[in-house]
Design an enzyme around this catalytic site. Structure first.
Site, short mmCIF file in Angstrom:
data_model
loop_
_atom_site.label_atom_id
_atom_site.label_comp_id
_atom_site.label_asym_id
_atom_site.label_seq_id
_atom_site.Cartn_x
_atom_site.Cartn_y
_atom_site.Cartn_z
N SER A 1 0.80 -1.26 0.09
CA SER A 1 0.28 -0.02 0.04
C SER A 1 0.85 1.31 0.02
O SER A 1 0.35 2.24 0.51
CB SER A 1 -1.02 -0.02 1.06
OG SER A 1 -2.01 -0.88 1.03
N SER B 1 -5.15 0.21 0.25
CA SER B 1 -5.60 -0.89 -0.48
C SER B 1 -5.73 -2.34 0.35
O SER B 1 -6.88 -3.00 0.21
CB SER B 1 -4.65 -1.22 -1.89
OG SER B 1 -5.24 -2.43 -2.74
N GLU B 2 -4.70 -2.61 0.86
CA GLU B 2 -4.47 -3.83 1.68
C GLU B 2 -5.64 -3.84 3.03
O GLU B 2 -5.99 -4.91 3.13
CB GLU B 2 -3.17 -4.00 1.90
CG GLU B 2 -2.35 -3.56 0.93
CD GLU B 2 -1.18 -4.52 0.47
OE1 GLU B 2 -1.08 -5.63 0.43
OE2 GLU B 2 -0.27 -3.57 0.06
N GLY B 3 -5.73 -2.94 3.47
CA GLY B 3 -6.54 -2.70 4.46
C GLY B 3 -8.03 -3.21 4.15
O GLY B 3 -8.87 -3.65 5.21
#
Length: 948
Positions: free
Chosen positions: A697, A869-871
């Site tokens: 991210s 994004s990854e969260g």
């Protein structure tokens, strides 16, 4: 029947075609004509990327043999419904509503929607969803909601209730940053004119085609490979085996930590002595056509000496297991975190304790486009490879020594990419096409079948974990332990990520005075670990966030209230021993609470004997960038006054294109440029600086910082004494540069200590909370997510369409992770449906599927925002599992929670035999192993960069 002539009316014009009536599909015929807007994804008629309208009926062209198409049939493809200057309403709606991310599925969806609206011009949202479900249109990026939005808006235009100008007016004119400005690359994707990797292969003269030969076992000595029959087959140019590889024949992917027993150079490009999994390559056929290559590949045979196949991490760490890579122990990496007092003292003193054991399954990425790459030798003698990846510059180092070539003689270019979600971080495919091109001197291409793609590519690895958490009589957390075993599969790629993450993010965002973490990593004979949105953390939160619910239940507290009681307050430290950058989790929980209360009320009011409902909550996080991270971009002033931005922010559909545009436009506001006066040149190592990998991210933050630096340099050089700005001609006349490199480096945290896990290595973390409601069919055990909501905080938003796309897409992947997705059985899981791909009716919609974003400005960032994004894929799956428990009172220890497992657990609960998963044993006792690690530090660690 063989070759024959057929006449079809394609996009309104009659075309005379010569086809192989036995072997060609309608998709083959159209794509050979250059109509490559018709995509081939799964190749099994499961994804809808190949949709065309045949004689007025929506048709999957990839499975329709051309001999079954009546002569003079009317065929409509994406190329026939609109042009750049005369878009179809559906094409424009796809652009402005964010229906285009990677864009690979867009043509098939748009044609499907067109077929729907021609029969039902006024559909409801549910009728649109029913249509896409019935016709199996699959999208892996968007979570489907923006696609339904686009159909509904286009239908209004087609009914005359709105105009095209109404849609065009949704595009901001003079502002890009913090708006819903569409992706610059969206136009070509909705027109079907964007060439993805396999499209390019059809348009290059003299392209040679590759077909891999894969082993029939998962572990064994490779005694011989017989290529004689294949070499004599029609069209074959060469059959490549390990003896032909000019370099070391090894991919080098450094593990990057002193706590590993190995260096990361054990993966062969083509297997020579052993095979380590079903997806290895033992030979590579090169032929003049794809069909010839694949026919010849079937003629290659091999002889093996079978070795034990360790298809489960617990088998691989057993005392009597053979070393999969001789000289390296199967458990080859471990990391620890020692925080606060020893949990052997603090946990027993807790008023309440819970323990949970759970196994995460292997999760396949399942992009609609299978992996593909093209390679050629350019005019300067350089090996040039066009492919999909998250890390252009890093890939050179991964493959150079294996191919026996200087990295400086490799040029890498990112293809337009049909999604990745992380798997394309790994370098296997480019090593194969690069090798073939070096050996033949010709352009070479490889597009895997979907079955091969599933076998060859890396996956989110399975994990076993035991979690223990305690609290005092008031509910405040006292201590926590995590013992987690990552199955890294057949190779060590990305292993440090899996080992490192739990030592940093366990118990985020809860104040935990005492914690111990042991993260272990093992080889097995399964697909190797690779990046997947929120790698390692999503696995870890599976245990943590269920255990938090269990502890709340022991306290007699609501799960949300229990979390709010323990959430970080200003000044609190994380288990890595330092303060987080911002304290936003409490605000997220408070925003989630009324949503959660509403879902709980709905669940209670609607539960019956036949259908059970439950609401669940979970919280997740991931790192943003890392210590010592570096990024560069370039800005160039052009003779016509426009500006070009150069970077290698690799775009997999997440919005790198619009991100670069937004930052450049915002940073150069004093020049008064319109968005169309900024050109974006991306992801070519020959023309673009190294902006770093599209992972962790980091790119939203790092590219923004570097762009801001480059823009300041450009403005300072252009600025005259009176405050106005020089033109290009004036810059040249005064001998001033017109190209400026912007750069940014994250400070190194000198306090990082790899031996005890102390220290914050990212400048920030992503934060996302999830609330979910499920419906459980008591008769079958089938669990359906009927509502999912996310609350996040990313600071200032760069682009709202991209943000929402990442959120809805991440939640979709999370639902699949919880309930259906798996890759274990190489026969069953070799396609989308077999692997549990979620289609549109598996995902909520409308007001039941929402994103709320808080905007705590990040003062350290040039534009006030960070990455997330990854969260968005960190813990949504755990909200589903917690909702499942709330509905029927069972927890599934071995994921995914498929209907058979849920039904069996419910039946066991009803007859009094239900029990939760027993603790796992990983071959060495948790605390004894931690004691050993503490007593035997590997290195003197003094703030070196943490490679992640």
């Amino acid at each position: 029947m063989g070759m024959n002539r057929i006449v079809l009316t394609i996009n309104g014009a009659e075309r005379s075609l010569i086809c192989d009536m036995e072997k060609d599909t309608l998709a083959d015929v159209l794509r050979n004509l250059g109509l490559t807007g018709t995509k081939v994804g799964c190749g099994k008629g499961q994804c809808g990327a190949c949709n065309v309208i045949l004689n007025g009926k929506l048709t999957r062209s990839c499975t329709l043999n051309i001999k079954r198409v009546p002569e003079y049939s009317r065929v409509e493809t994406i190329e026939g419904i609109g042009t750049a200057n005369n878009l179809h309403p559906l094409q424009l709606a796809w652009i402005v509503y964010g229906g285009v991310q990677c864009g690979f599925c867009s043509p098939g969806f748009i044609l499907s929607a067109k077929a729907l609206l021609e029969t039902n011009p006024s559909p409801t949202r549910e009728e649109v969803r029913d249509w896409f479900q019935k016709n199996r249109n699959a999208c892996r990026c968007t979570g489907y909601k923006p696609l339904v939005d686009g159909v509904m808006a286009a239908a209004e235009v087609m009914r005359g209730e709105k105009t095209m100008d109404d849609l065009y007016n949704m595009i901001p004119e003079d502002q890009v940053f913090d708006t819903r400005y569409p992706k610059p690359t969206a136009l070509g994707k909705v027109l079907g004119t964007t060439d993805y990797g396999d499209d390019i292969s059809l348009k290059v003269p003299d392209m040679l085609h590759l077909a891999p030969v894969m082993p029939t076992i998962s572990h064994g000595l490779l005694k011989s490979v017989d290529t004689a029959a294949a070499e004599k087959a029609e069209g074959v140019v060469k059959v490549i085996t390990a003896k032909d590889v000019p370099g070391t024949n090894r991919i080098v992917f450094p593990i990057g930590t002193s706590w590993a027993d190995g260096e990361g150079s054990e993966r062969p490009i083509i297997c020579d002595e052993k095979v380590f999994r079903r997806g290895d390559v033992i030979a590579l056929v090169v032929a003049d056509t794809r069909r010839h290559a694949r026919d010849a590949a079937k003629l290659v045979t091999a002889e093996y000496e079978q070795l034990p196949e360790y298809l489960d991490a617990l088998d691989a760490v057993a005392e009597d297991a053979l070393e999969i890579h001789p000289g390296m122990p199967n458990e080859f990496l471990r990391k620890a975190r020692f925080h606060g007092e020893d949990t052997r003292q603090t946990l027993p003193k807790s008023a309440h304790q819970v323990e949970l054991s759970v196994r995460n399954q292997t999760q396949p990425h399942m992009p609609i486009e299978p992996d593909t790459a093209n390679a050629y030798i350019d005019g300067d003698g350089r090996l040039t490879i066009m492919f999909k990846t998250h890390a252009l510059y890093m890939q050179k180092g991964f493959i150079a020594s294996g191919l026996g070539i200087d990295p400086e003689n490799i040029r890498l270019i990112l293809n337009p990419s049909g999604g990745s979600f992380g798997y394309a971080f790994s370098p296997g495919t480019i090593a194969l096409v690069g090798l073939a091109s070096l050996l033949t001197g010709s352009p070479c291409t490889l597009t895997f079948s979907y079955e091969e793609h599933q076998a060859f590519t890396g996956k989110r690895p399975p994990t076993y974990q035991n979690v223990r958490i305690g609290c005092d009589e008031k509910g405040k957390i006292t201590a926590a332990e995590l013992d987690i075993l990552y199955d890294n599969g057949c190779y060590s790629e990305a292993a440090n990520s899996g080992a490192l993450v739990p030592t940093k993010y366990f118990m985020t965002p809860y104040t935990t005075p005492s914690a111990r973490v042991l993260s272990r990593t093992t080889f097995s004979n399964t697909p190797f670990n690779t990046a997947y949105r929120c790698p390692a953390a999503a696995n870890m939160y599976t245990g943590q966030e269920q255990a938090m619910d269990m502890l709340a239940e022991k306290m007699g507290m609501d799960p949300m209230d229990f979390r709010l009681l323990n959430v970080w307050q200003e000044g609190d430290t994380a288990i890595y021993g330092e303060k987080p950058t911002v304290y936003v989790a409490e605000g997220i929980f408070k925003e989630m609470k009324p949503i959660y209360e509403k879902l709980k009320k709905h669940a209670a009011e609607n539960t019956t004997e036949e259908k059970k409902y439950g609401a669940g909550v979970a919280f997740g996080s991931f790192n943003i960038s890392n210590s010592g991270d570096h990024a560069e971009i370039a800005l160039e002033l052009n003779p016509d006054g426009t500006v070009t931005h150069y970077s290698t922010w690799e775009d997999m559909g997440q919005g790198a294109d619009v991100g670069c545009l937004a930052y450049t436009h915002e940073a150069l506001k004093p020049l008064g440029l319109k968005p169309e006066q900024i050109h974006i040149v991306m992801s070519d190592t020959d023309t673009c600086p190294d902006t770093g990998r599209a992972a962790a991210s980091r790119c939203n933050l790092m590219t923004g910082q570097a762009t801001d630096d480059g823009a300041k340099k450009m403005l300072d050089a252009m600025r005259k004494e009176d405050g106005t700005y020089r033109t290009y001609d004036e810059m040249v006349a005064e001998g001033l540069p017109t190209r400026f490199v912007g750069a940014f480096t994250q400070p190194v945290n000198e306090k990082l200590n790899e031996n005890d896990g102390f220290g914050k290595f990212p400048p920030d973390q992503s934060y996302a909370g999830f609330v979910c409601e499920v419906e459980v069919d008591v008769a079958t055990g089938k669990t359906k997510v009927i509502a999912m909501h996310c609350v996040s905080d990313v600071g200032k938003v760069t682009n709202w369409l991209s943000l929402e796309g990442q959120a809805f897409g991440g939640m979709m992947h999370s639902i699949g992770y919880a309930l259906s997705e798996n890759y274990y059985d190489f026969k069953k899981h070799n396609n989308l449906i077999g692997s549990g791909f979620p289609f549109i009716k598996d995902i909520p919609d409308g007001e039941n599927f929402t994103l709320t974003n808080l905007e705590t400005v990040r003062d350290y960032a040039a534009f006030g925002g960070t990455g997330i994004s990854e969260g968005y894929q960190s813990a949504g799956h755990v909200a589903v599992l917690n909702a499942l428990y709330a509905a029927v009172g069972v927890r599934i220890g071995m994921l995914p929670a498929t209907p058979d497992k849920v039904k069996a657990a419910m039946e066991a609960k009803a007859n009094g035999t239900y029990k939760e998963q027993e603790p796992f044993f990983f071959g060495k006792d948790f605390h004894e192993y931690l004691d050993y690690i503490k007593a035997h530090p590997r290195i003197e660690y003094k703030g070196a960069v943490v490679h992640h």
